[in-house]
Design an enzyme around this catalytic site. Sequence first.
Site, PDB file in Angstrom:
ATOM      1  N   CYS A 123      48.036  53.725  41.870  1.00 34.47           N
ATOM      2  CA  CYS A 123      46.729  53.979  42.470  1.00 34.47           C
ATOM      3  C   CYS A 123      46.036  52.629  42.631  1.00 34.47           C
ATOM      4  O   CYS A 123      46.463  51.628  42.064  1.00 34.47           O
ATOM      5  CB  CYS A 123      45.901  54.888  41.576  1.00 34.47           C
ATOM      6  SG  CYS A 123      45.616  54.194  39.917  1.00 34.47           S
ATOM      7  N   HIS A 180      47.487  44.806  32.643  1.00 33.04           N
ATOM      8  CA  HIS A 180      47.403  44.976  34.096  1.00 33.04           C
ATOM      9  C   HIS A 180      46.683  43.810  34.766  1.00 33.04           C
ATOM     10  O   HIS A 180      45.505  43.902  35.079  1.00 33.04           O
ATOM     11  CB  HIS A 180      46.683  46.302  34.385  1.00 33.04           C
ATOM     12  CG  HIS A 180      46.432  46.577  35.825  1.00 33.04           C
ATOM     13  ND1 HIS A 180      47.326  46.266  36.824  1.00 33.04           N
ATOM     14  CD2 HIS A 180      45.360  47.153  36.444  1.00 33.04           C
ATOM     15  CE1 HIS A 180      46.825  46.644  37.987  1.00 33.04           C
ATOM     16  NE2 HIS A 180      45.638  47.170  37.792  1.00 33.04           N
ATOM     17  N   CYS A 205      44.736  47.091  43.051  1.00 32.50           N
ATOM     18  CA  CYS A 205      45.825  47.155  42.078  1.00 32.50           C
ATOM     19  C   CYS A 205      47.207  47.292  42.715  1.00 32.50           C
ATOM     20  O   CYS A 205      48.218  47.209  42.018  1.00 32.50           O
ATOM     21  CB  CYS A 205      45.588  48.311  41.116  1.00 32.50           C
ATOM     22  SG  CYS A 205      44.013  48.173  40.237  1.00 32.50           S
TER      23      CYS A 205
END
Length: 436
Positions: free
Chosen positions: A422, A392, A99
């Site tokens: 994160c 996302h 990510c």
Amino acid sequence: MRQALPLVTRQGDRIAIVSGLRTPFARQATAFHGIPAVDLGKMVVGELLARSEIPADAIEQLVFGQVVQMPEAPNIAREIVLGTGMNVHTDAYSVSRACATSFQAVANVAESLMAGTIRAGIAGGADSSSVLPIGVSKALARVLVDGNKARTTRQRLTLFSRLRLRDLLPVPPAVAEYSTGLRMGDTAEQMAKTYGITREQQDALAHRSHQRAAQAWAEGKLAEEVMTTYVPPYKNPFAEDNNIRGASTLADYAKLRPAFDRKHGSVTAANSTPLTDGAAAVIMMTESRAKELGLRPLGYLRSYAFTAIDVWQDMLLGPAWSTPLALERAGLTMADLTLFDMHEAFAAQTLANLQLLGSERFAREVLGRAQATGEVDDAKFNVLGGSIAYGHPFAATGARMITQTLHELRRRGGGFGLVTACAAGGLGAAMVLEAE
């Protein structure tokens, strides 16, 4: 505090982020259904270059990321160069840091600028959760390889006769951590229980995210940084993120059942970020190159930090680790920030990190620091909403956050902003940005 590490070239130039752009973000299997990540990447880079009016040969490097890999286009960066009319001699390579992938892309371009090997580059990422690499079972894969080497039809038939019906079923992409077997949502549940984060707190944060994102769109704050896209059959434009629930109420969130720990859990689909398709990119240059081209940068990259922790327990604490390091390298404290933007993978993860940033005990016993990083002022935190609302697309989120934060800093007359995320594997990323 250790000595700050200035991000400048050998000539003393700062690392400028000249412009940034993204596609609208689309929930899985909606507006970008059937559009692979490489095409989303071409869309955003092509439009970014067209809007910037920078000569095509001025871009000397493109670093791009993709988390959900497509075997037919393993180097998405090079495909974007070849598919957007960029100079074919442009250096291009792909990166992946889960990510935090576009954070890594930005860091890599920054390092090339500081080394003096380039004067301008593009960093970004794209992902599609609607076009997935569907695999085959290990048994079928082995038979296919052996069958390719078999000399006769009889040998091939013998190999295939060993397969069972279940061996022929498609295998979807893994959603669990390879080393632990835990899903990201399982880790979010761990964190909610470890840090005493209630369902009500999670739902309230998710609701806040959607309300702020809806307000940002209504006030026109995102129009300049989000392009309008047209996809087959090219009948309707897609111009705004389609995950934002501006009309929802807290009562709506309370209706959903836990998604991971069905019996005792508090993490739901509504207080988590959804699977999403999209792409985002930024143009980066040395400060002097921007001046040569007559460009006013959005802002500058002041510092960055990447960290890693164990994956078995609460592995989404990357922001609590990377934030103090990025601030230290920038020569700043939490109080110096105008904005603080954290990736909202889950409301539980976000709230846990916020809690630990203000914890003296965590700072002393875990980080080995004399004092807490600092409480995050709610008036500075995710002021335009976050990933729970926008969605996302894994590799695109960092570039979205950087562009969004720099535009908001400019609207506020400048200052410092920190963006942090994160990532799977216990990874964390943070960057300090500066706007004038």
